[in-house]
Design a protein around this motif. Structure first.
Motif, PDB file in Angstrom:
ATOM      1  N   THR A   1      82.401  31.772  44.346  1.00 56.96           N
ATOM      2  CA  THR A   1      82.367  33.059  45.048  1.00 56.96           C
ATOM      3  C   THR A   1      83.157  33.043  46.357  1.00 56.96           C
ATOM      4  O   THR A   1      83.324  34.080  46.984  1.00 56.96           O
ATOM      5  N   ILE A   2      83.624  31.885  46.770  1.00 55.08           N
ATOM      6  CA  ILE A   2      84.455  31.803  47.979  1.00 55.08           C
ATOM      7  C   ILE A   2      85.894  32.129  47.601  1.00 55.08           C
ATOM      8  O   ILE A   2      86.491  31.452  46.767  1.00 55.08           O
ATOM      9  N   GLU A   3      86.452  33.156  48.177  1.00 53.61           N
ATOM     10  CA  GLU A   3      87.773  33.639  47.776  1.00 53.61           C
ATOM     11  C   GLU A   3      88.913  32.801  48.338  1.00 53.61           C
ATOM     12  O   GLU A   3      89.942  32.621  47.690  1.00 53.61           O
ATOM     13  N   ASP A   4      88.754  32.282  49.534  1.00 57.83           N
ATOM     14  CA  ASP A   4      89.823  31.522  50.181  1.00 57.83           C
ATOM     15  C   ASP A   4      89.940  30.143  49.532  1.00 57.83           C
ATOM     16  O   ASP A   4      89.012  29.326  49.618  1.00 57.83           O
ATOM     17  N   PRO A   5      91.057  29.833  48.865  1.00 54.50           N
ATOM     18  CA  PRO A   5      91.193  28.537  48.184  1.00 54.50           C
ATOM     19  C   PRO A   5      91.148  27.352  49.138  1.00 54.50           C
ATOM     20  O   PRO A   5      90.665  26.276  48.772  1.00 54.50           O
TER      21      PRO A   5
ATOM     22  N   GLU B   1      74.867  24.820  48.326  1.00 49.15           N
ATOM     23  CA  GLU B   1      74.486  26.229  48.189  1.00 49.15           C
ATOM     24  C   GLU B   1      74.127  26.834  49.546  1.00 49.15           C
ATOM     25  O   GLU B   1      74.504  27.970  49.857  1.00 49.15           O
ATOM     26  N   LYS B   2      73.387  26.084  50.366  1.00 49.05           N
ATOM     27  CA  LYS B   2      73.011  26.573  51.699  1.00 49.05           C
ATOM     28  C   LYS B   2      74.247  26.810  52.561  1.00 49.05           C
ATOM     29  O   LYS B   2      74.342  27.815  53.279  1.00 49.05           O
ATOM     30  N   MET B   3      75.216  25.891  52.482  1.00 53.27           N
ATOM     31  CA  MET B   3      76.433  26.036  53.266  1.00 53.27           C
ATOM     32  C   MET B   3      77.215  27.289  52.847  1.00 53.27           C
ATOM     33  O   MET B   3      77.682  28.065  53.676  1.00 53.27           O
ATOM     34  N   VAL B   4      77.317  27.485  51.530  1.00 49.55           N
ATOM     35  CA  VAL B   4      78.061  28.641  51.025  1.00 49.55           C
ATOM     36  C   VAL B   4      77.364  29.941  51.413  1.00 49.55           C
ATOM     37  O   VAL B   4      78.022  30.929  51.775  1.00 49.55           O
ATOM     38  N   LYS B   5      76.037  29.978  51.361  1.00 51.12           N
ATOM     39  CA  LYS B   5      75.298  31.184  51.734  1.00 51.12           C
ATOM     40  C   LYS B   5      75.536  31.540  53.197  1.00 51.12           C
ATOM     41  O   LYS B   5      75.672  32.711  53.558  1.00 51.12           O
ATOM     42  N   LEU B   6      75.582  30.533  54.052  1.00 50.75           N
ATOM     43  CA  LEU B   6      75.854  30.788  55.469  1.00 50.75           C
ATOM     44  C   LEU B   6      77.235  31.408  55.655  1.00 50.75           C
ATOM     45  O   LEU B   6      77.421  32.341  56.436  1.00 50.75           O
ATOM     46  N   ILE B   7      78.212  30.889  54.926  1.00 48.09           N
ATOM     47  CA  ILE B   7      79.581  31.395  55.045  1.00 48.09           C
ATOM     48  C   ILE B   7      79.674  32.830  54.553  1.00 48.09           C
ATOM     49  O   ILE B   7      80.429  33.640  55.089  1.00 48.09           O
ATOM     50  N   GLN B   8      78.869  33.172  53.545  1.00 49.33           N
ATOM     51  CA  GLN B   8      79.006  34.463  52.897  1.00 49.33           C
ATOM     52  C   GLN B   8      78.141  35.564  53.501  1.00 49.33           C
ATOM     53  O   GLN B   8      78.192  36.699  53.043  1.00 49.33           O
ATOM     54  N   LYS B   9      77.332  35.264  54.516  1.00 48.22           N
ATOM     55  CA  LYS B   9      76.589  36.330  55.190  1.00 48.22           C
ATOM     56  C   LYS B   9      77.584  37.284  55.836  1.00 48.22           C
ATOM     57  O   LYS B   9      78.379  36.868  56.686  1.00 48.22           O
TER      58      LYS B   9
END
Length: 301
Positions: A204-208, A229-237
């Motif tokens: 789900t992170i768009e930036d390669p 998963e926790k790291m990605v959720k923080l980035i995607q808030k």
């Protein structure tokens, strides 16, 4: 990789017709018996030099240690299970059994048992895919690419592919989603640096570049899937997405600073900018130290 079922339902027997009549390129539905593959009747012997791999084989990577073990076994007992091949011009192309063929070559075997069949291109791809899935020989990217090829070349739908390989449609969909990842992240999966579970959290992170930076952090710090998963959720808030992404990048470039500092033995600053450009500053405090740093840089291959 997506967990595999102990059996594959219709599996190979749903794909291999009893007769040798060439089938048209279409969706294959003929019911057959899997014993046709391994029965001794119809087994022929070919020179191993007459047999070549299928270039469209889904599996691209072969474990050398496992091949050596199989090669040792073949030296003692020969090739017990015949390869499935079909005539292609002046040679025979492997449909199922490339691993046995490679190990037999390593063992110095001159002749190899085969069953000669005549299949459509679609059948060949399906049989190769199912054989590898049954043996759990494909890495997640190879499996996803095989599904993609079946969809693009033979216009199969995901639910049709799922039925042929006895997996859920969701499993096939999730597998193919891995192809959205940055190529560098895909290679890390192939090299077993990160798991499919880790990789799925990055889709789900768009930036390669952010994908790759996090994947590198996963490998370097041995992060669990839950931690990722926790790291990605923080980035995607939404309200802090940019800020958190910059924080992750800042951590990564700070780590790079420390590594260069350890090599050069002096203070180093990495100034990373939003356009993926930047500047590295190296400090020195005397001419002798400058010469020492220059010597270290020149010695780097």
């Amino acid at each position: 990789m997506v967990a595999k079922k102990s059996g594959l339902g219709k599996g190979l027997d749903a794909l291999i017709p009893a007769g040798n009549k060439k089938a048209p390129v279409k969706k294959e539905t003929e019911p057959v018996i899997i014993e046709k593959i391994v029965e001794k009747k119809g087994v022929e012997t070919l020179k191993i030099t007459e047999v070549e791999p299928n270039r469209e084989q889904p599996r691209k990577n072969f474990n050398e240690d496992a091949l050596l073990e199989l090669s040792d076994s073949i030296k003692q007992y020969g090739v017990i299970q015949p390869l499935i091949v079909q005539k292609k011009g002046d040679h025979y192309e492997i449909i199922a059994g490339e691993r046995r063929w490679r190990a037999a070559k390593m063992a110095g075997i001159k002749e190899i048992p085969v069953i000669i069949k005549d299949y459509s291109d679609q059948q060949v791809m399906e049989i190769s895919l199912i054989e590898n899935i049954q043996r759990e020989d494909l890495n997640p990217i190879e499996e996803a690419m095989a599904y993609k090829n079946l969809m693009e070349e033979f216009h199969l739908k995901q639910d049709e592919i799922a039925e042929k390989v006895s997996k859920s449609r969701t499993a096939v969909t999730n597998s193919m989603r891995l192809l959205k990842l940055d190529k560098r992240v895909q290679q890390m999966m192939i090299d077993d640096m990160i798991s499919a579970g880790h990789a799925r959290t990055l889709i789900t992170i768009e930036d390669p570049d952010v994908q790759y930076n996090i994947a590198t952090k996963i490998f370097d710090e041995k992060l669990s899937v839950r931690e990722t998963e926790k790291m990605v959720k923080l980035i995607q808030k939404p309200e802090v997405k940019k800020e958190k992404a910059e924080k992750v990048n800042s951590f990564i470039y700070k780590d790079i600073e420390e590594k260069i500092k350890a090599i050069l033995g002096t203070k180093v600053t990495v100034d990373h900018r939003s356009n993926n450009k930047g500047r590295i500053s190296i400090e020195y405090y005397s001419n002798d130290e400058l010469e020492r740093i220059l010597f270290l840089l020149e010695s780097i291959n």
